[in-house]
Design a protein around this motif. Structure first.
Motif, mmCIF file in Angstrom:
data_model
loop_
_atom_site.group_PDB
_atom_site.id
_atom_site.type_symbol
_atom_site.label_atom_id
_atom_site.label_comp_id
_atom_site.label_asym_id
_atom_site.label_seq_id
_atom_site.Cartn_x
_atom_site.Cartn_y
_atom_site.Cartn_z
ATOM 1 N N SER A 56 0.816 -1.209 0.000
ATOM 2 C CA SER A 56 0.000 0.000 0.000
ATOM 3 C C SER A 56 0.851 1.260 0.000
ATOM 4 O O SER A 56 0.379 2.346 -0.337
ATOM 5 C CB SER A 56 -0.921 0.015 1.228
ATOM 6 N N GLU A 57 2.144 1.130 0.364
ATOM 7 C CA GLU A 57 3.018 2.292 0.486
ATOM 8 C C GLU A 57 4.067 2.394 -0.612
ATOM 9 O O GLU A 57 4.644 3.466 -0.827
ATOM 10 C CB GLU A 57 3.728 2.269 1.839
ATOM 11 N N CYS A 58 4.343 1.290 -1.293
ATOM 12 C CA CYS A 58 5.448 1.315 -2.251
ATOM 13 C C CYS A 58 5.263 0.230 -3.295
ATOM 14 O O CYS A 58 4.371 -0.614 -3.199
ATOM 15 C CB CYS A 58 6.786 1.120 -1.526
ATOM 16 N N ALA A 59 6.144 0.260 -4.280
ATOM 17 C CA ALA A 59 6.226 -0.803 -5.287
ATOM 18 C C ALA A 59 7.505 -1.595 -5.021
ATOM 19 O O ALA A 59 8.609 -1.111 -5.306
ATOM 20 C CB ALA A 59 6.261 -0.208 -6.691
ATOM 21 N N PRO A 60 7.406 -2.788 -4.417
ATOM 22 C CA PRO A 60 8.608 -3.560 -4.086
ATOM 23 C C PRO A 60 9.446 -3.862 -5.333
ATOM 24 O O PRO A 60 8.931 -4.350 -6.335
ATOM 25 C CB PRO A 60 8.039 -4.847 -3.472
ATOM 26 N N ARG A 61 10.754 -3.582 -5.237
ATOM 27 C CA ARG A 61 11.605 -3.727 -6.416
ATOM 28 C C ARG A 61 12.868 -4.544 -6.178
ATOM 29 O O ARG A 61 13.461 -5.052 -7.123
ATOM 30 C CB ARG A 61 12.023 -2.341 -6.928
ATOM 31 N N ALA A 62 13.313 -4.643 -4.924
ATOM 32 C CA ALA A 62 14.590 -5.329 -4.684
ATOM 33 C C ALA A 62 14.624 -5.887 -3.276
ATOM 34 O O ALA A 62 13.882 -5.445 -2.385
ATOM 35 C CB ALA A 62 15.758 -4.372 -4.895
ATOM 36 N N ILE A 63 15.513 -6.858 -3.076
ATOM 37 C CA ILE A 63 15.759 -7.412 -1.749
ATOM 38 C C ILE A 63 17.254 -7.401 -1.465
ATOM 39 O O ILE A 63 18.061 -7.767 -2.332
ATOM 40 C CB ILE A 63 15.186 -8.838 -1.606
ATOM 41 N N VAL A 64 17.616 -6.941 -0.268
ATOM 42 C CA VAL A 64 19.011 -6.923 0.182
ATOM 43 C C VAL A 64 19.249 -8.154 1.053
ATOM 44 O O VAL A 64 18.505 -8.415 1.998
ATOM 45 C CB VAL A 64 19.308 -5.654 0.996
ATOM 46 N N VAL A 65 20.299 -8.903 0.722
ATOM 47 C CA VAL A 65 20.706 -10.063 1.510
ATOM 48 C C VAL A 65 22.152 -9.845 1.939
ATOM 49 O O VAL A 65 23.032 -9.684 1.091
ATOM 50 C CB VAL A 65 20.580 -11.370 0.702
ATOM 51 N N ILE A 66 22.388 -9.794 3.257
ATOM 52 C CA ILE A 66 23.741 -9.587 3.790
ATOM 53 C C ILE A 66 24.224 -10.929 4.336
ATOM 54 O O ILE A 66 23.672 -11.454 5.298
ATOM 55 C CB ILE A 66 23.753 -8.519 4.901
ATOM 56 N N ASN A 67 25.239 -11.496 3.707
ATOM 57 C CA ASN A 67 25.699 -12.842 4.054
ATOM 58 C C ASN A 67 27.216 -12.964 3.890
ATOM 59 O O ASN A 67 27.723 -12.803 2.779
ATOM 60 C CB ASN A 67 25.014 -13.880 3.155
ATOM 61 N N PRO A 68 27.949 -13.227 5.001
ATOM 62 C CA PRO A 68 27.533 -13.276 6.399
ATOM 63 C C PRO A 68 26.932 -11.951 6.880
ATOM 64 O O PRO A 68 27.200 -10.900 6.306
ATOM 65 C CB PRO A 68 28.830 -13.594 7.140
ATOM 66 N N GLY A 69 26.136 -12.042 7.958
ATOM 67 C CA GLY A 69 25.294 -10.928 8.358
ATOM 68 C C GLY A 69 25.984 -9.867 9.190
ATOM 69 O O GLY A 69 26.831 -10.162 10.021
ATOM 70 N N ASN A 70 25.593 -8.643 8.950
ATOM 71 C CA ASN A 70 25.988 -7.483 9.748
ATOM 72 C C ASN A 70 24.710 -6.783 10.176
ATOM 73 O O ASN A 70 23.940 -6.367 9.301
ATOM 74 C CB ASN A 70 26.853 -6.536 8.913
ATOM 75 N N PRO A 71 24.411 -6.687 11.480
ATOM 76 C CA PRO A 71 25.287 -6.899 12.646
ATOM 77 C C PRO A 71 25.163 -8.267 13.297
ATOM 78 O O PRO A 71 25.728 -8.488 14.371
ATOM 79 C CB PRO A 71 24.761 -5.832 13.605
ATOM 80 N N THR A 72 24.438 -9.187 12.679
ATOM 81 C CA THR A 72 23.991 -10.383 13.376
ATOM 82 C C THR A 72 24.925 -11.580 13.278
ATOM 83 O O THR A 72 24.772 -12.543 14.026
ATOM 84 C CB THR A 72 22.599 -10.773 12.855
ATOM 85 N N GLY A 73 25.866 -11.584 12.343
ATOM 86 C CA GLY A 73 26.907 -12.602 12.313
ATOM 87 C C GLY A 73 26.493 -13.983 11.864
ATOM 88 O O GLY A 73 27.238 -14.944 12.047
ATOM 89 N N GLN A 74 25.292 -14.121 11.246
ATOM 90 C CA GLN A 74 24.879 -15.440 10.787
ATOM 91 C C GLN A 74 25.420 -15.713 9.384
ATOM 92 O O GLN A 74 25.744 -14.795 8.636
ATOM 93 C CB GLN A 74 23.348 -15.571 10.790
ATOM 94 N N VAL A 75 25.514 -17.000 9.034
ATOM 95 C CA VAL A 75 25.905 -17.431 7.695
ATOM 96 C C VAL A 75 24.748 -18.256 7.139
ATOM 97 O O VAL A 75 24.347 -19.252 7.742
ATOM 98 C CB VAL A 75 27.201 -18.261 7.724
ATOM 99 N N LEU A 76 24.214 -17.850 6.002
ATOM 100 C CA LEU A 76 23.042 -18.507 5.438
ATOM 101 C C LEU A 76 23.403 -19.884 4.877
ATOM 102 O O LEU A 76 24.463 -20.065 4.271
ATOM 103 C CB LEU A 76 22.433 -17.659 4.323
ATOM 104 N N THR A 77 22.498 -20.840 5.065
ATOM 105 C CA THR A 77 22.691 -22.169 4.476
ATOM 106 C C THR A 77 22.358 -22.118 2.988
ATOM 107 O O THR A 77 21.676 -21.202 2.515
ATOM 108 C CB THR A 77 21.789 -23.207 5.148
ATOM 109 N N ARG A 78 22.832 -23.109 2.271
ATOM 110 C CA ARG A 78 22.533 -23.184 0.836
ATOM 111 C C ARG A 78 21.023 -23.277 0.591
ATOM 112 O O ARG A 78 20.481 -22.616 -0.298
ATOM 113 C CB ARG A 78 23.247 -24.384 0.219
#
Length: 482
Positions: free
Chosen positions: A217-239
């Motif tokens: 209702s507020e925007c037109a979704p256009r992109a997704i940011v994926v931070i891997n390994p994560g900042n500030p959370t330090g996780q590593v995404l699985t395959r």
């Protein structure tokens, strides 16, 4: 005659600049700098120094530089050093190749806007080797002054209203505030999706679907940011997690920003860094035609060369005409710093077995990474020993992001001075111990929870000192407000 009013005022300037915040360098860090000046001026404090555990600035926290990288930089900056025997032949070979790619054989000349061609070729070779043979092309690689510059440049390509709605960018919460700052600066809409702290900050598809649906209702979704390994959370995404993210992005026709600047910083023995490009390509049709931008930097990893400002972006599956427009947009900035380009060249083209510098380079690299591994475990264990603290495993990157409980009296005291409770705690910590950290509310967190981000970068002897002071402070704080 009275002087006329200023042409540029807060009322007449770009409102997006006023709206944007980059609070990682906000009031807490400013106060830390003021305290350092006060100490130099002789103001008495209950400590002798400010320990800056607030930002991922490796060398400022005592991380040694990699000699081979600095050898190459010394040679390209001052070619008379080629006459010096102290510089190894493989460093001279790297430096000569860089200089041969520069106008007048000097790093003082402009390079192409996309960067020095031989370095772009080396980056493409590095990516292909990293990804087990998945093809990479020099034409898709663009060098930049750190990853941040290319992230902003790519995001700006998406800055167009769709059906009169501003573009929406999905970004994790907690998240690196450069994204929220850039989204605000460009007048876009941030679609925050929460990482799941209970399962070590995992990225879960139902939460992505919720965040996306609620934003429409507020925007037109256009992109997704994926931070891997994560900042500030330090996780590593699985395959498997990455595959599900790619499927989600495909379903909703989202451009993927793959922030992979910590790809060398993986400490958990059960974790492996998979580049989003590698997974996307190996998934085959229809996913291997999706648009993706992958970012890398010399500021993190084992190199830690934050101030040199070297980085790159690989643009995957972009429309050729859009890539031409990207090339045009970066040409207005002339070129990225050539010293930063040279640093990235060493990162992607380090000494090889059999070359004179290999043994020392490898030893230095592993010494840094092994020490970071040790500190990652130490920091999580120490936080988990504090009353009211819980800290997930620091699988990667350079930060711990523990949650902590605060007594109601402390929360009320914070509100009385107009601060978030975790900001209040962080200021008290700074003023009483000299330890500078960042409050979790700056990165975003679920309502009713409190966190802080602390780097694992202080060297181990300093880190032990930090936690002795920190634990004493925390016990006194809890006793005071219980």
């Amino acid at each position: 005659m009275a002087l006329s009013a200023k042409t540029l005022t807060l009322d007449s300037m770009n409102p997006n600049i006023i709206k944007m915040e980059y609070v990682v360098r906000g009031p807490l860090v400013i106060r830390a700098g003021e305290i350092e000046k006060e100490i130099k001026q002789g103001v008495k404090k209950p400590f002798n120094e400010v320990i800056r555990a607030n930002i991922g600035d490796c060398h400022s926290m005592g991380q040694p530089y990699i000699k081979f990288l600095r050898d190459v930089l010394a040679l390209v900056i001052d070619p008379t050093n080629f006459n010096e025997s102290k510089y190894p032949e493989d460093a001279k070979k790297r430096a000569q190749a860089i200089l041969d790619g520069c106008g007048g054989k000097s790093v003082g000349s402009y390079s192409d806007s996309a960067g020095i061609e031989i370095i772009r070729q080396h980056v493409a070779e590095y990516i292909q080797n990293r990804d087990g043979g998945v093809p990479a092309r020099c034409e898709d690689v663009f060098l930049s002054a750190g990853a941040s510059q290319s992230i902003k440049a790519v995001m700006n390509l998406l800055n167009k209203k769709i059906n009169r709605k501003v573009p929406g960018i999905m970004a994790p919460v907690p998240q690196y505030p450069m994204y929220s700052a850039t989204i605000a600066e460009f007048g876009m809409h941030q679609i925050g999706y929460y990482l799941n702290e209970e399962s070590n900050w995992s990225l879960e598809i139902p939460e992505l679907e919720r965040a996306l649906e609620e934003s429409k209702s507020e925007c037109a979704p256009r992109a997704i940011v994926v931070i891997n390994p994560g900042n500030p959370t330090g996780q590593v995404l699985t395959r498997e997690n990455i595959q599900n993210i790619i499927k989600f992005a495909y379903k909703h026709k989202l451009f993927i920003f793959a922030d992979e600047v910590y790809q060398y910083n993986v400490y958990d023995s059960q974790s492996t860094h998979y580049s989003l490009k590698k997974v996307l390509m190996e998934m085959g049709e229809p996913y291997n035609t999706m648009e993706l931008a992958s970012f890398m930097s010399c500021s993190k990893g084992y190199m830690g060369e934050c101030g040199i400002r070297g980085g790159y972006v690989e643009l995957i599956n972009l429309d050729d005409s859009v890539k031409t427009m990207y090339q045009k947009s970066i040409s207005a900035q002339l070129c990225p710093t050539t010293i930063g380009q040279a640093a990235i060249d060493v990162v992607v083209n380090p000494p090889k077995k059999g070359e004179p510098s290999y043994d020392q380079w490898y030893k230095e690299k592993m010494t840094v990474l092994n020490s970071l591994n040790e500190r990652a475990k130490f920091v999580a264990e120490k936080f988990n020993s504090f009353e009211g603290f819980s800290c997930n495993t620091v699988q990667g990157a350079m930060y711990a992001f523990p949650q902590f409980k605060l007594p109601p009296k402390a929360i009320e005291a914070a509100r009385q001075v107009g601060q978030q409770p975790d900001v209040f705690y962080s200021f008290q910590l700074l003023e009483e111990t000299g330890i500078s950290i960042i409050a979790g509310s700056i990165f975003g967190q679920k309502s009713g929870t409190y966190h802080l981000r602390m780097t694992i970068l202080p060297q181990m002897d300093k880190l032990k000192e930090v936690f002795i002071k920190f634990e004493k402070f925390h016990k006194n704080f809890i006793a005071k407000y219980k």
